[in-house]
Design an enzyme around this catalytic site. Sequence first.
Site, mmCIF file in Angstrom:
data_model
loop_
_atom_site.group_PDB
_atom_site.id
_atom_site.type_symbol
_atom_site.label_atom_id
_atom_site.label_comp_id
_atom_site.label_asym_id
_atom_site.label_seq_id
_atom_site.Cartn_x
_atom_site.Cartn_y
_atom_site.Cartn_z
ATOM 1 C CG HIS A 8 40.571 38.771 37.433
ATOM 2 N ND1 HIS A 8 41.574 38.354 36.638
ATOM 3 C CD2 HIS A 8 41.168 39.229 38.507
ATOM 4 C CE1 HIS A 8 42.669 38.821 37.250
ATOM 5 N NE2 HIS A 8 42.536 39.332 38.188
ATOM 6 C CG HIS A 94 41.450 37.283 30.699
ATOM 7 N ND1 HIS A 94 42.387 38.194 30.374
ATOM 8 C CD2 HIS A 94 41.419 37.071 32.096
ATOM 9 C CE1 HIS A 94 42.865 38.916 31.670
ATOM 10 N NE2 HIS A 94 42.039 37.881 32.677
ATOM 11 C CG HIS A 167 46.050 36.476 29.623
ATOM 12 N ND1 HIS A 167 45.249 35.642 30.106
ATOM 13 C CD2 HIS A 167 46.509 37.312 30.647
ATOM 14 C CE1 HIS A 167 44.682 36.179 31.368
ATOM 15 N NE2 HIS A 167 45.631 37.124 31.534
ATOM 16 C CD GLN A 176 45.131 35.526 34.752
ATOM 17 O OE1 GLN A 176 43.795 35.805 34.650
ATOM 18 N NE2 GLN A 176 45.858 36.487 35.131
ATOM 19 C CE1 TYR A 178 39.668 34.922 36.464
ATOM 20 C CE2 TYR A 178 40.872 34.225 34.594
ATOM 21 C CZ TYR A 178 40.488 35.119 35.534
ATOM 22 O OH TYR A 178 41.582 36.142 35.592
HETATM 23 CU CU LIG Z 1 41.902 38.391 34.612
#
Ligand SMILES: [Cu+2]
Length: 232
Positions: A8, A94, A167, A176, A178
């Site tokens: 991540h 990612h 992904h 995802q 962030y």
């Molecule tokens: Cu990740």
Amino acid sequence: MLASASAHTIFQELWVNGVSAGHTTGIRVPSYDGPITDVTSNNVICNGGPNALNTPLPTAVINVPAGAQVTAEWHHTLTSAGTGDTADPIDPGHLGPVIVYLAKVDSALTKTVTGLKWFKIYEDGLDSNLQWAVTRLYKNKGKVSFTMPSCIQSGQYLLRAEIIALHGASSYPGAQLYMECAQINVTGGGNATPSGVNFPGAYAGTDPGIKFQLYYPTPTTYIVPGPTVFKC
Ligand SMILES: [Cu+2]
């Protein structure tokens, strides 16, 4: 892609006109580098469940002249920079956009991040060479640069810098997200008071930029979620 599931990233350093404010200085960094996947959660504001705060909050506020070149820097973890970690600044698989928002606040040290109005000042998605913003970020060792709008009011803001990794985004929840928020003080600004959107609220699980098939057929276009980028 499962092997990269834990690779991540965290936005953890802000540069102003080429000068670093310091590692994690003035940025509400989490202790965990994992994503937010529920776009309806308060954690999509500035990360940091369960209270939507990464506590303790930093005490620094970063001065940013209106019109400055600002650079956000991401790394895999708070200690991975320069270690040779191949998933630093982020796993190169990612793929997805990079987006930056601002919200005007009375004090950048505020503990209340709900109810703010966020306007977008930068976005980068999939370019005409079919290269993703995350690939550019990876090649640039985690750095993404943008301009602080010259016309916005002086005063304190939260700066929300975000990567959306696609992904796993073929179904929702899967994308995802962030994001972290930097505490900034804009100086030398103008009179503009851009209208904004809410977080949560700006994104929906059905948005084409949130529910997205990254792999096949190979995408040729991508619609970055959220409002249009504010221009002075
Ligand atoms: Cu990740």
